[in-house]
Design an enzyme around this catalytic site. Structure first.
Site, mmCIF file in Angstrom:
data_model
loop_
_atom_site.group_PDB
_atom_site.id
_atom_site.type_symbol
_atom_site.label_atom_id
_atom_site.label_comp_id
_atom_site.label_asym_id
_atom_site.label_seq_id
_atom_site.Cartn_x
_atom_site.Cartn_y
_atom_site.Cartn_z
ATOM 1 N N ASP A 120 -0.712 1.279 -7.724
ATOM 2 C CA ASP A 120 -1.603 0.624 -9.352
ATOM 3 C C ASP A 120 -0.611 -1.402 -8.975
ATOM 4 O O ASP A 120 -1.138 -1.944 -8.682
ATOM 5 C CB ASP A 120 -0.353 1.070 -10.491
ATOM 6 N N ASP A 136 -5.825 3.075 -4.820
ATOM 7 C CA ASP A 136 -4.787 1.798 -4.307
ATOM 8 C C ASP A 136 -3.764 2.476 -4.730
ATOM 9 O O ASP A 136 -3.329 3.643 -5.298
ATOM 10 C CB ASP A 136 -4.948 0.541 -4.936
#
Length: 258
Positions: A202, A200
């Site tokens: 963050d 991902d």
């Protein structure tokens, strides 16, 4: 090796070893088996039921158990968030540096009376890094050949302000488990190599991607787990039998003796 409990099923001739250490029991009994003809010890760092959040993992017990079993090299794959736009979800980072922002975690085996200062300028083993990059290229994986791992306390994720600060430092990825794990391995003269799977961004990308959720981390990790497993297995087979890296002699001249 550390990792998720699903790794058990890939060990040949697996047996469980119960070990008590001066720092209590490790996260689980150690599974010992064979991978690519080589003996491998495995602990799910969060426990078999994922019962240990990152700030209470028994790091010292885990590393000590490996040392008692004769482990010389530790592979520490982990899921991470990206702090930089060019480091994308689904890619891998073979980290070369680490920044520790954790607090309150027991972080050394040497609390005295023998004072010990290990060299930690380059926290990750150069030999393991070289093997990881070569095998990742052989598999055609999207991999970054260096990057700084930022370790935060957890178990919460970052605020937007924190993440923006971390990104401005140029740090590549963010996780919660590499400290004190890497330093403890060095204190026991074990090599440590990290392969980070980016799951991902963050706190997302403003106006484009929402901040990270635990569900998203699990989803992306599951989608890429087979690629990570293939890389780890190839690394295990390719690691040289003998060690000539600085990790193997980390305690030489590290102790203050009068």
């Amino acid at each position: 090796m550390f990792g998720g409990s699903g790794f058990y099923s890939f060990l040949d001739d697996r047996r469980e070893v119960e070990i008590d250490t001066p720092w209590g029991k490790p996260s689980s009994p150690v599974s010992v088996g064979r991978v690519e003809g080589r003996t491998v010890a495995f602990i799910p760092r969060h426990g078999a039921e994922h019962q240990f959040p990152p700030h209470v993992i028994p790091y010292r017990a885990n590393l000590w158990a490996f040392k008692e079993l004769g482990v010389e090299r530790v592979l520490g794959p982990c899921a991470v968030g990206s702090l930089q736009p060019h480091v994308k979800p689904g890619e891998f980072v073979v980290c070369d540096q680490l920044v520790d922002r954790t607090t309150g975690r027991p972080s050394t085996f040497y609390d005295g009376p023998l004072t010990t200062h290990i060299s930690f300028a380059d926290p990750y083993c150069p030999t393991v890094r070289e093997v990881a990059l070569k095998e990742a290229a052989g598999l055609g994986l999207p991999v970054h050949d260096r990057g700084t791992m930022l370790v935060i306390q957890g178990p919460r994720f970052s605020t937007r302000a924190e993440s923006a600060f971390y990104a401005r430092q140029g740090w590549a990825v963010i996780g919660m488990t590499q400290a004190p794990e890497v330093a403890l391995a060095r204190e026991l003269e074990m090599c440590y190599g990290n392969i980070s799977l980016v799951t991902d961004y963050d706190v997302g990308v403003e106006g484009e991607i929402e901040p990270v959720t635990n569900e998203e981390v699990i989803r992306v990790f599951a989608e890429n787990n087979a690629r990570l497993r293939d890389l780890l297995f190839r690394m295990i087979a390719a690691l040289p039998r003998e060690r000539d890296c600085p990790c193997a002699t980390a305690l030489e001249h590290a102790r203050m003796q009068v």
